[in-house]
Design a protein around this motif. Structure first.
Motif, PDB file in Angstrom:
ATOM      1  N   ALA A  36       0.982  -1.326   0.181  1.00  0.00           N
ATOM      2  CA  ALA A  36      -0.118  -0.212  -0.169  1.00  0.00           C
ATOM      3  C   ALA A  36       1.034   1.123   0.187  1.00  0.00           C
ATOM      4  O   ALA A  36       0.677   2.194  -0.696  1.00  0.00           O
ATOM      5  N   GLU A  37       1.700   1.294   0.849  1.00  0.00           N
ATOM      6  CA  GLU A  37       2.652   2.353   0.864  1.00  0.00           C
ATOM      7  C   GLU A  37       3.477   2.595  -0.347  1.00  0.00           C
ATOM      8  O   GLU A  37       3.622   3.592  -0.967  1.00  0.00           O
ATOM      9  N   PHE A  38       3.864   1.579  -0.900  1.00  0.00           N
ATOM     10  CA  PHE A  38       4.683   1.391  -2.297  1.00  0.00           C
ATOM     11  C   PHE A  38       3.654   2.149  -3.253  1.00  0.00           C
ATOM     12  O   PHE A  38       4.226   3.020  -4.347  1.00  0.00           O
ATOM     13  N   ALA A  39       2.673   1.570  -3.409  1.00  0.00           N
ATOM     14  CA  ALA A  39       1.735   1.997  -4.402  1.00  0.00           C
ATOM     15  C   ALA A  39       1.415   3.539  -4.335  1.00  0.00           C
ATOM     16  O   ALA A  39       1.568   4.176  -5.562  1.00  0.00           O
ATOM     17  N   TYR A  40       1.213   4.182  -3.207  1.00  0.00           N
ATOM     18  CA  TYR A  40       1.063   5.401  -2.946  1.00  0.00           C
ATOM     19  C   TYR A  40       2.035   6.261  -3.350  1.00  0.00           C
ATOM     20  O   TYR A  40       2.215   7.149  -4.206  1.00  0.00           O
ATOM     21  N   ALA A  41       3.570   5.825  -2.898  1.00  0.00           N
ATOM     22  CA  ALA A  41       4.671   6.642  -3.188  1.00  0.00           C
ATOM     23  C   ALA A  41       5.115   6.637  -4.565  1.00  0.00           C
ATOM     24  O   ALA A  41       5.739   7.360  -5.094  1.00  0.00           O
ATOM     25  N   ALA A  42       4.657   5.334  -5.325  1.00  0.00           N
ATOM     26  CA  ALA A  42       4.859   5.180  -6.712  1.00  0.00           C
ATOM     27  C   ALA A  42       4.098   6.209  -7.648  1.00  0.00           C
ATOM     28  O   ALA A  42       4.656   6.187  -8.614  1.00  0.00           O
ATOM     29  N   GLY A  43       3.080   6.473  -7.080  1.00  0.00           N
ATOM     30  CA  GLY A  43       2.071   7.211  -7.898  1.00  0.00           C
ATOM     31  C   GLY A  43       1.325   6.423  -8.927  1.00  0.00           C
ATOM     32  O   GLY A  43       0.929   7.148  -9.853  1.00  0.00           O
ATOM     33  N   PRO A  79      -6.795   7.231   1.562  1.00  0.00           N
ATOM     34  CA  PRO A  79      -8.108   7.188   0.621  1.00  0.00           C
ATOM     35  C   PRO A  79      -8.420   7.778  -0.521  1.00  0.00           C
ATOM     36  O   PRO A  79      -9.224   7.191  -1.368  1.00  0.00           O
ATOM     37  N   GLU A  80      -7.468   8.648  -1.176  1.00  0.00           N
ATOM     38  CA  GLU A  80      -7.442   9.090  -2.551  1.00  0.00           C
ATOM     39  C   GLU A  80      -6.737   7.831  -3.466  1.00  0.00           C
ATOM     40  O   GLU A  80      -6.986   8.038  -4.604  1.00  0.00           O
ATOM     41  N   GLN A  81      -6.172   6.747  -3.079  1.00  0.00           N
ATOM     42  CA  GLN A  81      -5.588   6.060  -3.757  1.00  0.00           C
ATOM     43  C   GLN A  81      -6.602   4.721  -4.335  1.00  0.00           C
ATOM     44  O   GLN A  81      -7.071   4.085  -3.620  1.00  0.00           O
ATOM     45  N   LYS A  82      -6.575   4.653  -5.516  1.00  0.00           N
ATOM     46  CA  LYS A  82      -7.569   3.849  -6.188  1.00  0.00           C
ATOM     47  C   LYS A  82      -6.957   2.457  -6.226  1.00  0.00           C
ATOM     48  O   LYS A  82      -5.610   2.103  -6.474  1.00  0.00           O
ATOM     49  N   PHE A  83      -7.829   1.391  -6.061  1.00  0.00           N
ATOM     50  CA  PHE A  83      -7.514   0.018  -5.830  1.00  0.00           C
ATOM     51  C   PHE A  83      -8.734  -0.873  -6.221  1.00  0.00           C
ATOM     52  O   PHE A  83      -9.744  -0.401  -6.501  1.00  0.00           O
ATOM     53  N   HIS A  84      -8.362  -2.032  -6.641  1.00  0.00           N
ATOM     54  CA  HIS A  84      -9.312  -3.082  -7.183  1.00  0.00           C
ATOM     55  C   HIS A  84      -9.065  -4.270  -6.536  1.00  0.00           C
ATOM     56  O   HIS A  84      -7.852  -4.696  -6.945  1.00  0.00           O
ATOM     57  N   ILE A  85      -9.747  -5.047  -5.769  1.00  0.00           N
ATOM     58  CA  ILE A  85      -9.491  -6.537  -5.482  1.00  0.00           C
ATOM     59  C   ILE A  85     -10.298  -7.411  -6.343  1.00  0.00           C
ATOM     60  O   ILE A  85     -11.491  -7.354  -6.556  1.00  0.00           O
ATOM     61  N   MET A  86      -9.550  -8.113  -7.234  1.00  0.00           N
ATOM     62  CA  MET A  86     -10.160  -9.052  -8.073  1.00  0.00           C
ATOM     63  C   MET A  86     -10.997 -10.477  -7.344  1.00  0.00           C
ATOM     64  O   MET A  86     -10.457 -11.036  -6.643  1.00  0.00           O
ATOM     65  N   ALA A  87     -12.159 -10.525  -8.052  1.00  0.00           N
ATOM     66  CA  ALA A  87     -12.645 -11.903  -7.647  1.00  0.00           C
ATOM     67  C   ALA A  87     -12.089 -12.931  -8.496  1.00  0.00           C
ATOM     68  O   ALA A  87     -11.474 -12.632  -9.629  1.00  0.00           O
ATOM     69  N   ALA A  99      -7.154  -3.507   1.767  1.00  0.00           N
ATOM     70  CA  ALA A  99      -8.028  -2.376   1.324  1.00  0.00           C
ATOM     71  C   ALA A  99      -7.967  -1.370   2.369  1.00  0.00           C
ATOM     72  O   ALA A  99      -8.395  -0.208   2.436  1.00  0.00           O
ATOM     73  N   ASP A 100      -8.207  -1.977   3.703  1.00  0.00           N
ATOM     74  CA  ASP A 100      -8.312  -0.998   5.005  1.00  0.00           C
ATOM     75  C   ASP A 100      -7.068  -0.264   5.186  1.00  0.00           C
ATOM     76  O   ASP A 100      -7.640   0.921   5.617  1.00  0.00           O
ATOM     77  N   TYR A 101      -6.011  -0.747   4.968  1.00  0.00           N
ATOM     78  CA  TYR A 101      -4.869   0.041   4.938  1.00  0.00           C
ATOM     79  C   TYR A 101      -4.847   1.287   4.229  1.00  0.00           C
ATOM     80  O   TYR A 101      -4.651   2.374   4.592  1.00  0.00           O
ATOM     81  N   LEU A 102      -5.288   0.919   2.915  1.00  0.00           N
ATOM     82  CA  LEU A 102      -5.086   2.231   2.144  1.00  0.00           C
ATOM     83  C   LEU A 102      -6.324   3.066   2.409  1.00  0.00           C
ATOM     84  O   LEU A 102      -6.262   4.463   2.367  1.00  0.00           O
ATOM     85  N   TYR A 103      -7.620   2.592   2.908  1.00  0.00           N
ATOM     86  CA  TYR A 103      -8.702   3.536   3.125  1.00  0.00           C
ATOM     87  C   TYR A 103      -8.302   4.362   4.344  1.00  0.00           C
ATOM     88  O   TYR A 103      -8.706   5.615   4.473  1.00  0.00           O
ATOM     89  N   ARG A 104      -7.665   3.889   5.376  1.00  0.00           N
ATOM     90  CA  ARG A 104      -7.249   4.512   6.515  1.00  0.00           C
ATOM     91  C   ARG A 104      -6.000   5.701   6.509  1.00  0.00           C
ATOM     92  O   ARG A 104      -6.114   6.825   6.507  1.00  0.00           O
TER      93      ARG A 104
END
Length: 289
Positions: A228-235, A266-274, A258-263
């Motif tokens: 989560a930290e990496f995704a945000y820092a990498a843009g 919260p502006e980082q988009k993500f998708h958890i795939m089924a 998902a919870d970590y990103l939300y907290r």
């Protein structure tokens, strides 16, 4: 029990055929990519008329917590197969040998460490196989550029010629930049390397590592907090978690990601795939004239 197994096999055959038909029939507008999730880090990526498989692992395997949504014999229409490293859940001879036979025009890119087993065990033809040379852009198919990115699973390893044992890939396809990290922890320089590519859609492992798994020879990756930290820092515009669902002894709850990103972001988009889901990623450039 045999009757139950036969019923399960028939169901998988029907659903697997339908999934591949969906892949073949999906037309992806410019600025978009379609992604299908097959479990672990196995995905299908389609855009611009090009269909790419990454680490296809869909054979029967005793340790699976659920059966693969397709079987190797279902795979047709594959243009390119990317392998990140030689572990069986990423480079599976039982899948690849069938896949190669059913897709004779398919090209493949893999680390040099994988070359001998791919040629000898999976039947890959020498002229169809290209080494994943990190830091170098290649165009194995028209409309597609890709670059291998060094991965540390859990260490960076290179052979005598400087080829990395583990890699991820940056793909530029159909107006979208996608990063599939393969199996990796975060190491010095990875963030800066990936950030410069202006990645739209990233796929990161989240299963982590710990003493007890290491003692059982289970090699680890970044955990959900690091991812989560990496995704945000990498843009990354959007991030998808991978490598959390297939083996009971090496799993993670993607809800924690998902919870970590939300907290925290919260502006980082993500998708958890089924499982077996088709996700169509739409980039900010998709509707620009």
């Amino acid at each position: 029990m045999n009757e139950m197994n036969r019923s399960i096999n028939k169901s998988i055959n029907r659903s697997g055929e339908a999934l591949i038909e969906e892949v073949q029939n999906t037309e992806v507008p410019y600025g978009c990519l379609a992604v299908w999730f097959l479990g672990q880090e196995s995905v299908i990526i389609k855009g611009g008329g090009v269909t790419v498989y990454v680490d296809p692992f869909v054979s029967e395997f005793e340790a699976r917590t659920y059966p693969a949504p397709i079987r190797p014999e279902h795979i047709t229409g594959a243009d390119l197969c990317l392998i990140t490293h030689e572990h069986i859940d990423h480079m599976d001879p039982a899948t690849l040998s069938v896949m190669v036979g059913s897709n004779p025009a398919m090209k493949m890119v893999a680390p040099a460490w994988c070359r001998k087993p791919l040629l000898e065990e999976s039947g890959v033809q020498e002229d169809k196989l290209q080494n994943a040379e990190t830091g170098v852009w290649i165009s194995p198919l028209e409309g597609l550029r890709l670059q291998a990115i060094p991965a540390a699973h859990e260490q960076l390893e290179q052979d005598g010629q400087g080829f990395h044992r583990y890699v991820g890939y940056i793909l530029e396809l159909n107006g979208v930049a996608l990063y599939h990290a393969g199996d990796t922890v975060i190491y010095d320089g990875l963030l800066e390397n990936v950030r410069q590519h202006n990645v739209d859609l990233a796929m990161l492992p989240i299963n982590g590592r710990d003493y007890f798994r290491t003692s059982r020879d289970i090699v680890g990756n970044m955990d959900y907090r690091e991812a989560a930290e990496f995704a945000y820092a990498a843009g990354f515009e959007t991030v998808i978690p991978l490598h959390y669902d297939l083996f009971a002894g090496n799993a993670e709850n993607p809800g924690y990601f998902a919870d970590y990103l939300y907290r925290h972001f919260p502006e980082q988009k993500f998708h958890i795939m089924a499982r077996a889901e088709r996700f169509v990623y739409v980039s900010p450039r998709a509707f620009l004239c």
